[in-house]
Enzyme design. Structure first.
Site, PDB file in Angstrom:
ATOM      1  N   GLY A   1      -1.126  -7.849  -9.616  1.00 24.85           N
ATOM      2  CA  GLY A   1      -0.789  -7.682 -11.034  1.00 24.85           C
ATOM      3  C   GLY A   1      -1.222  -6.295 -11.496  1.00 24.85           C
ATOM      4  O   GLY A   1      -2.316  -5.849 -11.157  1.00 24.85           O
TER       5      GLY A   1
ATOM      6  N   ARG B   1       3.455  -8.525  -5.399  1.00 19.01           N
ATOM      7  CA  ARG B   1       2.503  -9.431  -4.752  1.00 19.01           C
ATOM      8  C   ARG B   1       2.935  -9.706  -3.308  1.00 19.01           C
ATOM      9  O   ARG B   1       2.658 -10.758  -2.757  1.00 19.01           O
ATOM     10  CB  ARG B   1       2.391 -10.723  -5.544  1.00 19.01           C
TER      11      ARG B   1
ATOM     12  N   ASP C   1      -8.312  -9.101  -5.202  1.00 19.40           N
ATOM     13  CA  ASP C   1      -8.756  -9.759  -3.973  1.00 19.40           C
ATOM     14  C   ASP C   1      -7.636  -9.926  -2.940  1.00 19.40           C
ATOM     15  O   ASP C   1      -7.891  -9.808  -1.737  1.00 19.40           O
ATOM     16  CB  ASP C   1      -9.448 -11.104  -4.264  1.00 19.40           C
TER      17      ASP C   1
ATOM     18  N   THR D   1      -8.548  -5.337 -11.481  1.00 21.57           N
ATOM     19  CA  THR D   1      -7.971  -6.560 -12.026  1.00 21.57           C
ATOM     20  C   THR D   1      -8.476  -6.721 -13.449  1.00 21.57           C
ATOM     21  O   THR D   1      -9.658  -6.472 -13.715  1.00 21.57           O
ATOM     22  CB  THR D   1      -8.300  -7.844 -11.238  1.00 21.57           C
TER      23      THR D   1
ATOM     24  N   ASP E   1      -8.901  -9.428 -14.645  1.00 20.00           N
ATOM     25  CA  ASP E   1      -9.685 -10.678 -14.625  1.00 20.00           C
ATOM     26  C   ASP E   1     -11.178 -10.460 -14.373  1.00 20.00           C
ATOM     27  O   ASP E   1     -11.973 -11.372 -14.603  1.00 20.00           O
ATOM     28  CB  ASP E   1      -9.138 -11.618 -13.548  1.00 20.00           C
TER      29      ASP E   1
ATOM     30  N   ASP F   1     -12.812 -10.559 -11.706  1.00 17.50           N
ATOM     31  CA  ASP F   1     -13.363 -11.624 -10.862  1.00 17.50           C
ATOM     32  C   ASP F   1     -13.660 -11.177  -9.433  1.00 17.50           C
ATOM     33  O   ASP F   1     -13.786 -12.003  -8.533  1.00 17.50           O
ATOM     34  CB  ASP F   1     -12.419 -12.841 -10.852  1.00 17.50           C
TER      35      ASP F   1
ATOM     36  N   ARG G   1      -7.281 -17.260 -14.092  1.00 21.65           N
ATOM     37  CA  ARG G   1      -6.933 -18.511 -13.407  1.00 21.65           C
ATOM     38  C   ARG G   1      -8.165 -19.280 -12.964  1.00 21.65           C
ATOM     39  O   ARG G   1      -8.268 -20.482 -13.176  1.00 21.65           O
ATOM     40  CB  ARG G   1      -6.089 -18.202 -12.165  1.00 21.65           C
TER      41      ARG G   1
HETATM   42  O1  F6P Z   1      -3.694  -9.851 -12.746  1.00 25.28           O
HETATM   43  C1  F6P Z   1      -4.210 -11.166 -12.565  1.00 25.28           C
HETATM   44  C2  F6P Z   1      -3.510 -12.061 -13.490  1.00 25.28           C
HETATM   45  O2  F6P Z   1      -3.632 -11.406 -14.695  1.00 25.28           O
HETATM   46  C3  F6P Z   1      -3.964 -13.513 -13.657  1.00 25.28           C
HETATM   47  O3  F6P Z   1      -4.962 -13.733 -14.590  1.00 25.28           O
HETATM   48  C4  F6P Z   1      -2.684 -14.183 -14.054  1.00 25.28           C
HETATM   49  O4  F6P Z   1      -2.699 -15.553 -13.777  1.00 25.28           O
HETATM   50  C5  F6P Z   1      -1.686 -13.471 -13.226  1.00 25.28           C
HETATM   51  O5  F6P Z   1      -2.149 -12.151 -13.135  1.00 25.28           O
HETATM   52  C6  F6P Z   1      -0.265 -13.506 -13.720  1.00 25.28           C
HETATM   53  O6  F6P Z   1       0.479 -12.581 -13.023  1.00 25.28           O
HETATM   54  P1  F6P Z   1       2.043 -12.479 -12.857  1.00 25.28           P
HETATM   55  O7  F6P Z   1       2.667 -13.298 -13.946  1.00 25.28           O
HETATM   56  O8  F6P Z   1       2.311 -11.025 -13.020  1.00 25.28           O
HETATM   57  O9  F6P Z   1       2.351 -12.957 -11.495  1.00 25.28           O
END
Ligand code: F6P
Length: 342
Positions: free
Chosen positions: A10, A72, A103, A125, A127, A129, A171
């Site tokens: 992301g 991804r 990660d 990130t 997040d 995390d 998440r």
């Molecule tokens: O970048 C991590 C994150 O922000 C998570 O918190 C979220 O669940 C996810 O990306 C959503 O990503 P996408 O909709 O771009 O796949």
């Protein structure tokens, strides 16, 4: 040296600041050449490259997103994917890669390093995390967006005597909810680390209205009620096998309205949290991480990632970052809860 750069997973504000720092310092200090790989691991997997030099990175410090694109794509999930990446990178005469990611991206970096391809990781990130670093860049910007949103939602909630449930990203880790909620004075913060009791949430809502406050509740997308069976958040999985989440705020708002009789609205902040220009904190952190990354690549310290420890930028083995995620300790949640509405 010839160095390949990629951004995976992301996107988040500050990616361009890292790219700029790596290219500027690498070119001016050591005369390195850079190749940009497009769209995360898809780039080296499919040999998708783009020019990357001092001219290309000029002026991108303040830009959100990533000039390299992201995806991804997981080469481990593709038959012969890891071998193809190694072959393509070596075939391009590249000495090593700087991989900027979370990660998943850094997990692939670790596998490649174990297979003899040099990779330096830079943790990103929103997040926050990732283990082995105190903060990831992108997080501060996301938290500021949540805070601004709460400031705005508080006034409209108060005008209409409504409860508001705000869903934020996260998440498995509730860092954005915790910091955004604290900064915005949320009445309740719900995170994936601790299942919530619906009755208690409704009691809090009642208590807030009794005190003359329209309650603001911040929920991570991965927050779950104790009675988890009646709530399913899964909407398919991505290439790394992660469940796509969404909808907890709507579900909770409906439950609150039904159980308390107070009008309740839900808001999903979603990808707004990942867009736009980085904060000063993220620009500085991203730049420092980038400088350290190219220094490490020049020294051949492959298999490490750059990290923030206190105020110092250090190196840590990639394994330390990807083996376990950094989740919110419960004492931090208790600390955020002063027990009073408003
Ligand atoms: O970048 C991590 C994150 O922000 C998570 O918190 C979220 O669940 C996810 O990306 C959503 O990503 P996408 O909709 O771009 O796949």
């Amino acid at each position: 040296m010839r160095i390949g750069l990629l951004t995976g997973g992301g996107d988040c504000p500050g990616l361009n600041a890292v790219i700029r720092a790596v290219v500027l310092r690498g070119t001016r200090e050591w005369g390195h050449e850079f190749i940009g790989y497009q769209d995360g691991w898809k780039g080296p997997l499919e040999n998708l490259t783009t020019e990357l030099d001092v001219d290309r990175v000029r002026g991108i410090l303040t830009e959100g997103g990533t000039i390299l694109g992201s995806s991804r794509t997981n080469p481990e999930a593709v038959d012969g994917g890891i071998e193809a990446v190694i072959e393509n990178v070596r075939g391009a005469g590249i000495d090593g890669l700087v991989a900027i990611g979370g990660d998943d991206t850094l997990g692939v970096a670790r596998v490649l390093t174990d297979r003899g391809l040099g990779v330096i990781g830079v943790p990103k990130t929103i997040d926050n995390d990732l283990n082995a670093t105190d903060y990831t860049f992108g997080f501060d910007t996301a938290v500021n967006i949540v805070m601004d949103s709460l400031d705005r939602l508080r006034t409209t909630g108060a005008s209409h005597h409504r409860a508001l449930v705000v869903e934020v990203m996260g998440r498995h880790a509730g860092w954005i909810a915790l910091h955004g909620g604290m900064a915005g004075g949320a009445d309740l913060i719900l995170v994936p680390e601790e299942k919530f009791n619906l009755e208690e949430v409704c009691e809090r809502v009642e208590a807030a209205f009794s005190a003359g406050v329209a309650p603001l509740i911040v929920a991570s997308e991965g927050a779950m009620p104790l009675e988890g069976s009646e709530w399913t958040a899964a909407e398919g999985t991505d290439a790394f096998g992660h469940i796509r989440l969404g909808g907890i705020a709507k579900w909770l708002a409906d439950q609150i309205e039904e159980k308390t009789g107070h009008e309740t609205r839900s808001v999903v902040l979603g990808h707004l949290q990942r867009g736009g220009t980085p904060t000063a904190f993220d620009r500085v952190l991203a730049t420092r991480l980038g400088y350290r990354a190219i220094e490490a690549a020049t020294a051949g310290d492959w298999g490490n990632m750059t990290t923030l420890r206190g105020t110092s930028i250090e190196l840590a083995p990639l394994a330390d970052a990807v083996d376990e995620s950094k989740i919110v300790p419960l004492e931090r949640l208790r600390e955020a809860d002063n027990g009073y509405p408003g």
